[in-house]
Design a protein around this motif. Structure first.
Motif, mmCIF file in Angstrom:
data_model
loop_
_atom_site.group_PDB
_atom_site.id
_atom_site.type_symbol
_atom_site.label_atom_id
_atom_site.label_comp_id
_atom_site.label_asym_id
_atom_site.label_seq_id
_atom_site.Cartn_x
_atom_site.Cartn_y
_atom_site.Cartn_z
ATOM 1 N N GLY A 107 0.810 -1.058 0.254
ATOM 2 C CA GLY A 107 -0.117 -0.325 0.563
ATOM 3 C C GLY A 107 0.570 1.216 0.220
ATOM 4 N N ARG A 108 2.065 1.144 0.778
ATOM 5 C CA ARG A 108 2.659 2.604 0.338
ATOM 6 C C ARG A 108 3.425 2.640 -0.352
ATOM 7 N N ALA A 109 3.816 1.721 -1.182
ATOM 8 C CA ALA A 109 3.895 2.022 -2.562
ATOM 9 C C ALA A 109 3.136 2.464 -3.599
ATOM 10 N N LEU A 110 2.557 1.790 -3.776
ATOM 11 C CA LEU A 110 1.022 2.446 -4.277
ATOM 12 C C LEU A 110 0.676 3.868 -4.478
ATOM 13 N N ILE A 111 0.625 4.115 -2.914
ATOM 14 C CA ILE A 111 0.130 5.207 -2.369
ATOM 15 C C ILE A 111 1.581 6.854 -2.836
ATOM 16 N N THR A 112 2.318 5.689 -2.668
ATOM 17 C CA THR A 112 3.510 6.726 -2.953
ATOM 18 C C THR A 112 4.132 7.343 -4.308
ATOM 19 N N ARG A 113 3.891 6.188 -4.861
ATOM 20 C CA ARG A 113 4.077 6.819 -6.076
ATOM 21 C C ARG A 113 3.022 7.621 -6.638
ATOM 22 N N GLY A 114 1.671 7.186 -6.144
ATOM 23 C CA GLY A 114 0.160 7.366 -7.211
ATOM 24 C C GLY A 114 -0.075 8.821 -6.163
ATOM 25 N N PHE A 115 0.203 9.438 -4.995
ATOM 26 C CA PHE A 115 0.231 10.895 -4.947
ATOM 27 C C PHE A 115 1.158 10.933 -5.131
ATOM 28 N N GLY A 116 2.566 11.171 -5.498
ATOM 29 C CA GLY A 116 3.030 11.623 -6.447
ATOM 30 C C GLY A 116 3.034 12.365 -7.757
ATOM 31 N N GLU A 117 2.069 10.692 -8.425
ATOM 32 C CA GLU A 117 1.789 11.796 -9.475
ATOM 33 C C GLU A 117 0.804 12.643 -9.485
ATOM 34 N N HIS A 118 -0.003 12.395 -8.613
ATOM 35 C CA HIS A 118 -1.315 13.758 -8.168
ATOM 36 C C HIS A 118 -0.997 14.895 -7.963
ATOM 37 N N ALA A 119 0.778 14.796 -7.293
ATOM 38 C CA ALA A 119 0.555 16.199 -6.815
ATOM 39 C C ALA A 119 1.501 17.033 -7.765
ATOM 40 N N ALA A 120 1.674 15.911 -8.493
ATOM 41 C CA ALA A 120 2.719 16.493 -9.689
ATOM 42 C C ALA A 120 1.186 17.571 -10.762
ATOM 43 N N ALA A 121 -0.002 16.168 -10.992
ATOM 44 C CA ALA A 121 -0.858 17.093 -11.588
ATOM 45 C C ALA A 121 -0.969 17.887 -11.283
ATOM 46 N N MET A 122 -1.852 18.488 -9.995
ATOM 47 C CA MET A 122 -2.270 19.417 -8.727
ATOM 48 C C MET A 122 -1.324 20.583 -9.211
ATOM 49 N N GLU A 123 0.033 20.801 -9.362
ATOM 50 C CA GLU A 123 0.787 21.331 -9.349
ATOM 51 C C GLU A 123 0.692 21.945 -10.476
ATOM 52 N N THR A 124 0.368 21.299 -12.023
ATOM 53 C CA THR A 124 0.215 21.779 -13.295
ATOM 54 C C THR A 124 -1.049 22.744 -13.256
ATOM 55 N N ALA A 125 -1.776 22.194 -12.255
ATOM 56 C CA ALA A 125 -3.685 22.567 -12.707
ATOM 57 C C ALA A 125 -3.403 23.710 -12.122
ATOM 58 N N VAL A 126 -2.367 24.439 -10.896
ATOM 59 C CA VAL A 126 -2.917 25.666 -10.526
ATOM 60 C C VAL A 126 -1.231 25.860 -11.006
ATOM 61 N N SER A 127 -0.224 25.856 -11.648
ATOM 62 C CA SER A 127 1.131 26.606 -12.157
ATOM 63 C C SER A 127 0.619 27.856 -12.025
ATOM 64 N N VAL A 128 -0.729 27.987 -13.179
ATOM 65 C CA VAL A 128 -0.976 29.984 -12.944
ATOM 66 C C VAL A 128 -1.449 30.963 -12.447
ATOM 67 N N LEU A 129 -0.801 30.730 -11.008
ATOM 68 C CA LEU A 129 -0.674 30.910 -9.981
ATOM 69 C C LEU A 129 1.091 31.413 -9.586
#
Length: 153
Positions: A107-129
């Protein structure tokens, strides 16, 4: 006779704030949903694993409110991720009445990788600010949310 329209950028009415907030939220949803979907987890399972990643082992009744799930729904969600081998239930070291949920290595391996990708996607989404704009937005959203919660009818 033509009606004179207000400049929408200057409209500060409560209903306009709500509409702009909802449009922004709806525009951000696909960014979040897409990154979560790539983990092959459902939304509630992702939220459960994410809170355990960031907060550590927690009792089931503590997880529910943190991930916006009712007591019945959080029990079902935890059962599901237990069956998938992503979390385990363990006795609390100081209180045998309490069972804590914790990530397994899988579970740790899955969510560590998945959360990293999620954080990157959200960073892209708010990069205008800018950083300062983000801090202002966060402060204002917290202020608005706390006030709305206090004055709810």
């Amino acid at each position: 006779m033509k009606r004179k329209r207000k400049n929408r950028g200057q409209d500060s009415a409560g209903v306009h704030v709500w509409l702009v907030f909802m449009k922004a939220f709806q525009a951000l949803l696909p960014h979040a949903a897409g990154s979560i979907k790539r983990t092959e987890l459902g939304d509630s399972d992702f939220r459960v694993l994410e809170v355990l990643l960031n907060k550590g082992p927690l009792p089931v009744n503590t997880i529910g409110p943190k991930v916006w799930l009712t007591p019945g729904s959080i029990s079902v969600a935890v059962d599901r991720v237990v069956r998938k081998g992503l979390v385990s239930r363990r006795d609390h070291p100081d209180d045998r009445r309490v069972r804590r949920v914790e990530l397994t290595p899988k579970g740790r391996a899955l969510i560590t990788r998945g959360f990293g990708e999620h954080a990157a996607a959200m960073e892209t989404a708010v990069s205008v600010l800018s950083k300062n704009e983000r801090l202002i937005l966060l402060r204002l959203l917290k202020k608005l949310g706390k006030h709305a919660a206090r004055t709810r009818k």
